[in-house]
Design a protein around this motif. Structure first.
Motif, PDB file in Angstrom:
ATOM      1  N   SER A 165      -5.733  59.469  32.780  1.00 14.91           N
ATOM      2  CA  SER A 165      -5.861  59.129  31.362  1.00 14.91           C
ATOM      3  C   SER A 165      -4.490  59.172  30.698  1.00 14.91           C
ATOM      4  O   SER A 165      -3.703  60.089  30.911  1.00 14.91           O
ATOM      5  CB  SER A 165      -6.789  60.121  30.664  1.00 14.91           C
ATOM      6  N   THR A 167      -4.436  58.940  27.317  1.00 16.41           N
ATOM      7  CA  THR A 167      -4.790  59.272  25.944  1.00 16.41           C
ATOM      8  C   THR A 167      -3.826  60.335  25.428  1.00 16.41           C
ATOM      9  O   THR A 167      -3.482  61.265  26.142  1.00 16.41           O
ATOM     10  CB  THR A 167      -6.235  59.815  25.883  1.00 16.41           C
ATOM     11  N   THR A 169      -2.871  63.341  22.656  1.00 19.36           N
ATOM     12  CA  THR A 169      -3.485  64.307  21.742  1.00 19.36           C
ATOM     13  C   THR A 169      -2.501  64.811  20.689  1.00 19.36           C
ATOM     14  O   THR A 169      -2.910  65.402  19.704  1.00 19.36           O
ATOM     15  CB  THR A 169      -4.051  65.514  22.517  1.00 19.36           C
ATOM     16  N   ARG A 174       2.203  61.467  22.929  1.00 22.47           N
ATOM     17  CA  ARG A 174       2.317  60.012  22.808  1.00 22.47           C
ATOM     18  C   ARG A 174       3.702  59.545  23.247  1.00 22.47           C
ATOM     19  O   ARG A 174       3.846  58.554  23.967  1.00 22.47           O
ATOM     20  CB  ARG A 174       2.042  59.567  21.362  1.00 22.47           C
TER      21      ARG A 174
END
Length: 196
Positions: A165, A167, A169, A174
């Motif tokens: 993943s 993704t 948080t 990022r």
């Protein structure tokens, strides 16, 4: 409860790693990213910007805490539901900061040995599966390696995630994952940007 297992060739038993390295009294594991562009010959790239994922509650191996997932499970998907979760840093510490911490508390030579052992753990795991992996020069894969370190600074492989993943948080998360993707593309695409 998440389990960290070691294989003992002698008697083929699995054992729980009950002596994890703790920082601030908390259990953690490492997430490292490895790009594979070929298994035969093996071409692997370790991304230098991995991170540690921390539990939000101090480690306690007593029988009363065995079911407390906030003590034992480092996954952010679990920890973010705990009352002690800090959404600013997401319970994460960069691998660079882990290295600095270990150099200051255990010494530079010991820290270098640990990170060398982690690299060899990754190489050996890839060599172990190479004979059964598809080897297409037009393909690549990014793997997410989850590793725990015991209090004697020995790394143990927990699991390897294909297509982990990405993704985010936190802001730092990022940035790290953006750099990961950018680095992957710089390796797999030729300098002129046109695939062969």
């Amino acid at each position: 409860m998440e389990s960290y297992w070691q294989y003992t060739e002698k008697d083929t038993r699995m054992m729980y790693i009950d002596n994890p390295l703790l920082i601030g009294g908390k259990k953690f594991d490492l997430r490292l990213y490895v790009l594979i562009t070929s298994f035969r010959p093996l071409k692997a790239y370790l991304f230098r910007m991995g991170f540690c994922r921390f539990c939000t509650v101090k480690y306690d191996a007593s029988i009363q805490e065995l079911d407390n997932m906030y003590v034992h499970l480092t996954n952010v998907s679990v920890q973010k539901h705990g009352g002690e979760y800090n959404s600013m840093h997401g319970g994460k510490l960069s691998v660079q900061n882990l290295r600095l911490y270990l150099e200051s508390t255990r010494g530079k030579a010991v820290t270098e040995r640990l990170f060398s052992s982690i690299s060899w753990l990754i190489v050996h795991s890839l060599k172990a599966v190479a004979p059964v992996m598809a080897n297409d020069r037009h393909c690549f894969e990014c793997y997410g390696y989850d590793i725990i370190i015991d209090n004697k600074l020995k790394p143990w492989l927990i699991e390897v995630n294909a297509s982990p993943s990405l993704t985010s948080t936190t802001v730092n998360d990022r940035i790290l994952k953006y750099k990961l993707i950018d680095n992957i593309l710089s390796v797999v695409l030729p300098p002129d940007g046109v695939p062969e």
